[in-house]
Every structure is written in structure tokens, then in C-alpha cells.
Design an enzyme around this catalytic site. Structure first.
Site, PDB file in Angstrom:
ATOM      1  N   HIS A 354     -13.281   2.241   0.730  1.00 15.55           N
ATOM      2  CA  HIS A 354     -12.799   3.541   0.264  1.00 15.55           C
ATOM      3  C   HIS A 354     -13.705   4.647   0.783  1.00 15.55           C
ATOM      4  O   HIS A 354     -14.904   4.450   0.951  1.00 15.55           O
ATOM      5  CB  HIS A 354     -12.638   3.579  -1.253  1.00 15.55           C
ATOM      6  CG  HIS A 354     -13.885   3.573  -2.081  1.00 15.55           C
ATOM      7  ND1 HIS A 354     -14.539   4.727  -2.453  1.00 15.55           N
ATOM      8  CD2 HIS A 354     -14.582   2.566  -2.649  1.00 15.55           C
ATOM      9  CE1 HIS A 354     -15.567   4.422  -3.223  1.00 15.55           C
ATOM     10  NE2 HIS A 354     -15.624   3.116  -3.355  1.00 15.55           N
ATOM     11  N   ASP A 364     -21.824   4.983  -2.582  1.00 10.71           N
ATOM     12  CA  ASP A 364     -20.490   4.581  -3.041  1.00 10.71           C
ATOM     13  C   ASP A 364     -19.491   5.661  -2.697  1.00 10.71           C
ATOM     14  O   ASP A 364     -19.302   6.584  -3.466  1.00 10.71           O
ATOM     15  CB  ASP A 364     -20.560   4.307  -4.543  1.00 10.71           C
ATOM     16  CG  ASP A 364     -19.277   3.749  -5.108  1.00 10.71           C
ATOM     17  OD1 ASP A 364     -18.379   3.424  -4.325  1.00 10.71           O
ATOM     18  OD2 ASP A 364     -19.153   3.653  -6.335  1.00 10.71           O
ATOM     19  N   GLU A 401      -9.942   5.448  -4.570  1.00  9.00           N
ATOM     20  CA  GLU A 401     -10.387   4.168  -5.134  1.00  9.00           C
ATOM     21  C   GLU A 401     -11.058   4.376  -6.478  1.00  9.00           C
ATOM     22  O   GLU A 401     -10.880   3.600  -7.419  1.00  9.00           O
ATOM     23  CB  GLU A 401     -11.366   3.483  -4.168  1.00  9.00           C
ATOM     24  CG  GLU A 401     -11.725   2.044  -4.556  1.00  9.00           C
ATOM     25  CD  GLU A 401     -12.979   1.915  -5.405  1.00  9.00           C
ATOM     26  OE1 GLU A 401     -13.334   0.782  -5.761  1.00  9.00           O
ATOM     27  OE2 GLU A 401     -13.620   2.938  -5.729  1.00  9.00           O
ATOM     28  N   GLU A 402     -11.842   5.452  -6.572  1.00  5.10           N
ATOM     29  CA  GLU A 402     -12.648   5.642  -7.781  1.00  5.10           C
ATOM     30  C   GLU A 402     -11.805   5.839  -9.032  1.00  5.10           C
ATOM     31  O   GLU A 402     -12.250   5.564 -10.124  1.00  5.10           O
ATOM     32  CB  GLU A 402     -13.615   6.814  -7.584  1.00  5.10           C
ATOM     33  CG  GLU A 402     -14.717   6.550  -6.549  1.00  5.10           C
ATOM     34  CD  GLU A 402     -15.657   5.418  -6.946  1.00  5.10           C
ATOM     35  OE1 GLU A 402     -15.444   4.797  -7.997  1.00  5.10           O
ATOM     36  OE2 GLU A 402     -16.605   5.158  -6.179  1.00  5.10           O
ATOM     37  N   ASP A 430     -17.808  -2.235  -0.042  1.00  7.47           N
ATOM     38  CA  ASP A 430     -17.987  -1.205  -1.074  1.00  7.47           C
ATOM     39  C   ASP A 430     -19.448  -1.242  -1.500  1.00  7.47           C
ATOM     40  O   ASP A 430     -19.863  -2.101  -2.254  1.00  7.47           O
ATOM     41  CB  ASP A 430     -17.050  -1.486  -2.248  1.00  7.47           C
ATOM     42  CG  ASP A 430     -16.942  -0.295  -3.191  1.00  7.47           C
ATOM     43  OD1 ASP A 430     -17.688   0.688  -3.011  1.00  7.47           O
ATOM     44  OD2 ASP A 430     -16.109  -0.339  -4.113  1.00  7.47           O
ATOM     45  N   HIS A 513     -22.432   6.642  -9.292  1.00  4.57           N
ATOM     46  CA  HIS A 513     -21.494   7.636  -9.825  1.00  4.57           C
ATOM     47  C   HIS A 513     -22.161   8.859 -10.446  1.00  4.57           C
ATOM     48  O   HIS A 513     -21.575   9.539 -11.279  1.00  4.57           O
ATOM     49  CB  HIS A 513     -20.536   6.995 -10.841  1.00  4.57           C
ATOM     50  CG  HIS A 513     -19.568   6.017 -10.211  1.00  4.57           C
ATOM     51  ND1 HIS A 513     -18.588   5.372 -10.917  1.00  4.57           N
ATOM     52  CD2 HIS A 513     -19.439   5.580  -8.931  1.00  4.57           C
ATOM     53  CE1 HIS A 513     -17.888   4.581 -10.104  1.00  4.57           C
ATOM     54  NE2 HIS A 513     -18.398   4.687  -8.892  1.00  4.57           N
TER      55      HIS A 513
HETATM   56 ZN   LIG Z   1     -16.950   2.082  -4.638  1.00  3.07          ZN
END
Ligand SMILES: [Zn+2]
Length: 710
Positions: A354, A364, A401-402, A430, A513
Site C-alpha cells: 500500500h 508504513d 489500505e489503512e 508492508d 501510525h
Molecule cells: Zn501498512
């Protein structure tokens, strides 16, 4: 998102370790055979791989990562559109054919997130990090929030429920504490966050706050950002709480692509939408809430890394959650680069990552996506020299994706007919930067993965990746895939063999995140020099090239059959040990797994003879190989049942699915096992029979490939 934790030991690993260092370099013709190739073609393949490996550049990956990392890349923002444009331009410059299929998806957008402690004193909680001067466009970093939380304004007493999992609620009950009508404060860890929201919802809580305890990813682990990679006091873990264990993707179009004309269900009926307001905070903001709680002392397992007495409440602390979250149709758009196969163009190996992110997303998942793009960079140079894979290779950058694997799920649903017929395998990346190597996938790929790690060099050491994998006496273990990333639709919905193998850094969880998942953290702490990124490109690229060029696909289903037999044995154990478990007869499954193992072994022997004969170019040999390849592609497909799993029909795979309470981690034999554990005799019998049907189908396919060739 993240990686599953369930792993299987590879018995082979130790035996093979002794010869792992043979061969001068990834370059140069080597005598060693490659599974699935005749001796002559193995030599060509070695040369191809050497040329590919020589074209992978950590420096180029670094340049791409720097370019993509200087702006947040949240779904449906100008930042992610810019990231897409940069990616498309690069891939085209590499000489690849690029398209950008798009979808309109029902999703959340935060307007204003407000969390206030209202007792014993009033305190507004910060909902965003403070940021540092090197972070450009910090205003574009989204406030901390949980995607797909409903909007709402709720107030009340707080109860602390540890990780918010069933055992934790049992412990609270033992203390006489209920969460009904309360706001539950839980910590991250132990499971996918959507599970925490669902568990609280089921117990009548009216809201959920999720915080990151330092024991899990903060100062207890090591120095915090910017001095180290671990989570500082103000770091917030954003993240989706979509019930992806029910189904991922657009909530309103399960099983079908969200393109114009597709009927949409109403949000009230969507089974992957959470129902109570849920929001994340940092430990710095959670500490005052926890400190003020009265009620019983928390059990030992509830205590985290803060220098306070953990109590469970209720009493003392009250909060108000006022979440102003809009819901609307948002655009997501994937990036697909296609390298058409020379002799089997309809068959496809898909490599994906992603490209959207919660914030700057350098780990990420700019790391995974730049590693995939670098595979395209190197293959583009080979294309110019006239090197073309036998089968088609598709490089995929997934959007959204998130929020719930949106881009990959919609794409797989859109092209399911073709993928079911022609997809050879899907390889995902990922989180692809760092010094540690790990691999997960379906069992028929275990041997192929092991072999790849013996010939690919770890850019950190110049030695085979296998040595990094097994450093310090560790066994090479291939994990099994649960959910939490973009392989989910491929494997669980369609039965496309899937894998995820590459480098990472466990400390990436410290900025996961948060606003601090940025370039600074990557270059300073996680993957200096982007060497892990390059290693991930090499391992995934070489694996894909082997699958794309193999005379006979290197799928050893005898390992799959053995794995299934192990899962059945485990389930028999569960049956004996769990009070009230459904007592359906499982012996017949063991026989079927053994039968499949026997057939698969015969097929592997037949493939071996054919490869050894070197007679693959003659029309009879080519026909025989094609026939074997078809049955090799179809055996994983045989594990899919159209009926799907109980209460979550989108998940159709009868051997692997994400667990209903673990979320990320895999559940083996999911339909059958859940029914056995819950004492549902009729459902257990039904899913035993469906699994049996799948195993017998796989067995018949294997015998068809092994039998005398027409
Ligand atoms: Zn990810």
C-alpha cells in the site's frame, strides 16, 4: 498495518543450513538447482536473477522514499494524490505500463476530535503530537482518530480494561466491575484494535478510548523519538477499527467492486462498521485518567509501564468524548504497473504494497511501496535489454489500505474471475525497512522461500539472507497469514497463494501510525542507508521471478497437507480439553489430509522426473508441464468454499482466516474450529464436511497432475 505472529517451524532449516553459504555471489552461474527449473533453465534463471539483483539500488530507494516522505499521505487528501502521481511518473520513467483503477468507497473523515476529562478535574486532552521543526506540512498530519468510528458525543465514568480482550473482561467481572454504560479505557496490543471496539460494544460500553502504554512500545522498550525509535509521551497510534475480520474493503459493497452501478447496502446493515465512538490517545494524555481512577487495584496482567498504581475504576475519572466525524464516499485509486509475460502472458504474479499512510508513513508503508517500485526499476532496465519474464508480473500500489484494505479488496473483487483463473501468487510488502528478516505465507511456498533466502544476499552483511534469518541459532520459521494487510482478499477470498517476506525493524512499532513515522526516524533509527528496503526488494523480486519463470511452479503441497494434518490434531486436542466442545468426528479429515499428502508427493515426483528429463521444450513435455502447472494453481483454490465461513461469508478459505478475537493473527481451520469451540454441533459437522470436500478436491487435482500424462 502489521504482521501476523503465528509461525511454523521449518524442519528442513537446520539440515540445509550447512550448505547455505555455497556460491560466490548472487551473480554468476551456479551449479545448484532451483526448484521448478530444469538444469539448463536454472542456469539462465541464475543469470536473470543476478542481473535483476545488480539493478536494485538502495540509493535509488532512498531518493524515492525522501520524495514521498515529505508530506502526509492520508486517504483522499492532496498528499496521497501527489504520492500517487510521483509513483506513476517514476514507474513510467522505468519503462513500465501503468494504470490507475479507482473506486468510490464509503469512509470516515474527522472534522473535530475532542476528548475532555470532566472529573475529578477538567482537562482537555491533546489529540495530536506537537511535531518537530524538520516535519514539513505538519498541519496536514491528521488529528489522532480511529477510522470508521461512528460520530458521537458521550460522557461518563471510565473503566480500565487492559487490552480489552475477553480474558480482561473476565478478570473485571471477577472483581465485580461491569463496563455497561461506561467509557472503557484500553491499551493497544494483543489484538487488532477493531476487536477492542467490538468487545466493548458487545458489553454495553458507550465509548472506547485506546492508548499506547509505554510497556508495549514506549520508554520501557528503549529511547523514545527523536533520541530513539520508541513512542514518546505524545505519540498517538491512529488506526482503523473497521471489523475487517467480518470483511475488509468498502463497507457497502462486500464481495463486489465499488464501481458505478454496483448496488450498495445501507450503512445500518454493514457488518464491518463499529457502533460505539472510539478514539486513540497518547500515554501522556492517558496518565491523568489512569491516576485519578478509584476502585479495585488492577490485576497484575493489567499493569503497564507508567509509574502509577493501576486501578480499574469505576469512580474518580469521568470523560467526555465528542467525536465529530463525517461519513461520505471517498475516492481511492491504485497504481498498477504491468510487465507482460513472454510465453504465458495470461498467468500473473502480483507483487503489492500500500502507498497510502496515516501520516508521513515512511515506515508504513512508503518502505514497502518503494521496495516494490525498485523491483520495477530493475525489471525495467532488464526489459530494455530484452529480458522478459515468462509469466506476467504486476506491481501494485494499493490505496486506502489503512482504512480497511480498501484498494486491494476492491481490485480483487473487480478482477476476481481473471485472478481465480490465472493468478499464480501474490507477494505483499508492508513495513520493509530494517535489519531483521521474516517470512510468512502458505505452506506450499516454504521450500521456495527457504531456497530464495539461500541465494539472495543480505545487503547489510553480504551474506545469504538465510544466515540473517537464522542468526543466533534461530530456526527459519515461515509464519502463516492472518489479516491486517493487502494479501487478505487474494488469499482469504479467492485462494491465491500469498506470501510476505522481507526485512523490518521491530522498533517500528514505536512510531506506528503516529506523526513520528517519518523520514528522520527511518534514516536515524530504523533503516539507515535503506539497506533493509533493498533486501526486501531482492527477496521479493527473486521470489517473484522464480514464480514467473518456473517451468513447473515450485509449490510443494505435501507441506500444506502436513500442516493441515497438524491443525486437525490440534483441534482434536481442543475438542478433548474444552468443556462443551462439539464432538464431531475429525478422523476423516486426517485421512483426507494424508491422502492429499500422498497425491502431492506423487505429483512432486512426477514434476521432478519431467524437469530431470530436460524434455520441456518438446510439445509433449510442454503439454505435461502446462497440465501440472494448472493443477498446482488450482489446489489452493480448492480450499475455497463459496459458502464462506459462518457469519462472515466473504472469508471463504477453509484453512486460514484472521481470528475473530485476534484480528491480525491467523485462525487455523476457522469455520470448523470456531464451531467446535462454541459447541455448535450442526455447524461443526457442516464445516467439517466443507473442509473435507476441499481436501478431497485438492487430492484429486494432485492425482490428476501425477497420473500418466495424456
Ligand atoms: Zn501498512
Amino acid at each position: 498495518m502489521s504482521r501476523p505472529s503465528s509461525r511454523r517451524r521449518l524442519g528442513l532449516a537446520v539440515a540445509i543450513a550447512g550448505c547455505a553459504v555455497a556460491g560466490p555471489s548472487p551473480a554468476g552461474a551456479q551449479e545448484a538447482p532451483i526448484a521448478g527449473f530444469s538444469a539448463e533453465r536454472a542456469e539462465q534463471q541464475r543469470a536473470y536473477e543476478a542481473a535483476f539483483s545488480g539493478g536494485v539500488s538502495a540509493e535509488n530507494i532512498g531518493q524515492t522514499s525522501r520524495r514521498l516522505s515529505d508530506r502526509p499521505q492520508l486517504i483522499a487528501t492532496p498528499g496521497v494524490r501527489r504520492a500517487q502521481q510521483i509513483s506513476v511518473d517514476r514507474l513510467r520513467a522505468y519503462g513500465l505500463d501503468v494504470s490507475t483503477p479507482g473506486y468510490s468507497v464509503y469512509a470516515s473523515r474527522p472534522e473535530d476530535i475532542s476528548v475532555t476529562m470532566t472529573a475529578p478535574y477538567r482537562r482537555e486532552l491533546a489529540t495530536k503530537e506537537r511535531g518537530f521543526e524538520w516535519q514539513e506540512r505538519f498541519d496536514e498530519v491528521v488529528e489522532g482518530y480511529n477510522a470508521y468510528s461512528p460520530a458521537g458525543d458521550v460522557s461518563g465514568e471510565v473503566v480500565y480494561a487492559n487490552y480489552g480482550l475477553p480474558d480482561d473482561y473476565a478478570a473485571l467481572e471477577a472483581l465485580g466491575v461491569s463496563v455497561e454504560d461506561k467509557i472503557v479505557l484500553v491499551r493497544y496490543g494483543g489484538s487488532f484494535r477493531g476487536v477492542k471496539a467490538q468487545q466493548a460494544e458487545r458489553r454495553g460500553a458507550k465509548g472506547v478510548i485506546i492508548y499506547s502504554d509505554p510497556a508495549d512500545d514506549g520508554f520501557t522498550r528503549g529511547p523514545v523519538y527523536p533520541d530513539g525509535p520508541w513512542r514518546p509521551a505524545d505519540g498517538i497510534q491512529r488506526g482503523s477499527i473497521q471489523y475487517i475480520f467480518n470483511y475488509p474493503g468498502d463497507p457497502l459493497t462486500p464481495g463486489t467492486p465499488s464501481v458505478p452501478g454496483t448496488p450498495r447496502q445501507s450503512p445500518e446493515d454493514a457488518k464491518n462498521l463499529p457502533r460505539i465512538p472510539t478514539t486513540p490517545i497518547s500515554w501522556g494524555e492517558a496518565q491523568p485518567l489512569l491516576e485519578s481512577l478509584s476502585g479495585p487495584d488492577a490485576p497484575e496482567s493489567f499493569r503497564g509501564g507508567l509509574p502509577i498504581t493501576y486501578r480499574v475504576g469505576p469512580g474518580g475519572t469521568e470523560v467526555r468524548l465528542d467525536l465529530d466525524i463525517a461519513y461520505e464516499q471517498l475516492p481511492v485509486s491504485n497504481v498498477l504497473a504491468t510487465i507482460r509475460g513472454a510465453t504465458k502472458p495470461e498467468e500473473k504474479v502480483v507483487i503489492g504494497a500500500h502507498y497510502d499512510g496515516w501520516t508521513y508513513g515512511t515506515s508504513d508503508n512508503t518502505s514497502g511501496w518503494t521496495a516494490v517500485m525498485e523491483i520495477g526499476h530493475s525489471l525495467g532496465k532488464l526489459l530494455e535489454r530484452g529480458w522478459r519474464p515468462e509469466r506476467t508480473i504486476v506491481l501494485a500500489g494499493w490505496d486506502g489500505e489503512e482504512y480497511g484494505l480498501l484498494g486491494s479488496t476492491e481490485w480483487v473483487e473487480q478482477f476476481q474471475a481473471d485472478l481465480r483463473e490465472n493468478a499464480v501468487a501474490y507477494a505483499n510488502l508492508d513495513g520493509a525497512g530494517g535489519p531483521e528478516f521474516s517470512a510468512a505465507g502458505v505452506p506450499q511456498l516454504d521450500d521456495a522461500l527457504l531456497e530464495v533466502t539461500q541465494s539472495v544476499r543480505d545487503p547489510h552483511t553480504g551474506r545469504p539472507v538465510f544466515e540473517t534469518w537464522t542468526a543466533g541459532g534461530k530456526e527459519a520459521e515461515v509464519g502463516r497469514l492472518g489479516s491486517g494487510s493487502d494479501y487478505t482478499a487474494f488469499l482469504d477470498h479467492l485462494g491465491v497463494p500469498s506470501l510476505e517476506a522481507g526485512f523490518s525493524n521491530g522498533a517500528s512499532s514505536g512510531t506506528y501510525h503516529s506523526a513520528y513515522d517519518d523520514l528522520f526516524n527511518m534514516e536515524e533509527h530504523l533503516d539507515p542507508g535503506f539497506l533493509g528496503h533493498a533486501g526486501s526488494s531482492l527477496v521479493t523480486g527473486v521470489t517473484a521471478l522464480r514464480l514467473a519463470n518456473a517451468d513447473i511452479l515450485p509449490f510443494h503441497y505435501s507441506d500444506y497437507a502436513a500442516a493441515v494434518a497438524t491443525y486437525v490434531e490440534e483441534l482434536k486436542q481442543v475438542q478433548q480439553e474444552t468443556e462443551g466442545a462439539a464432538q464431531v468426528d475429525l478422523e476423516i479429515l486426517l485421512e483426507a489430509a494424508q491422502g492429499w499428502g500422498k497425491a502431492a508427493t506423487a505429483l512432486e515426483a512426477r514434476a521432478g522426473e519431467l524437469l530431470a528429463s530436460g524434455d520441456l521444450d518438446g510439445s509433449a513435455g510442454a503439454r505435461a508441464a502446462a497440465r501440472i502447472n494448472r493443477v498446482l494453481m488450482r489446489q489452493e483454490r480448492a480450499l475455497i468454499q463459496r459458502k464462506g465461513l459462518p457469519l462472515r461469508p466473504w472469508f471463504r478459505h477453509q484453512v486460514y482466516a484472521p481470528g475473530l478475537v485476534t484480528g491480525y493473527a491467523v485462525q487455523f481451520l476457522p469455520g470448523l474450529r470456531d464451531a467446535v469451540e462454541q459447541g455448535e454441533e450442526a455447524i461443526a459437522a457442516e464445516y467439517r464436511d466443507l473442509l473435507l470436500d476441499s481436501l478431497l478436491k485438492a487430492q484429486r487435482l494432485a492425482w490428476r497432475g501425477a497420473g500418466p500424462q495424456a
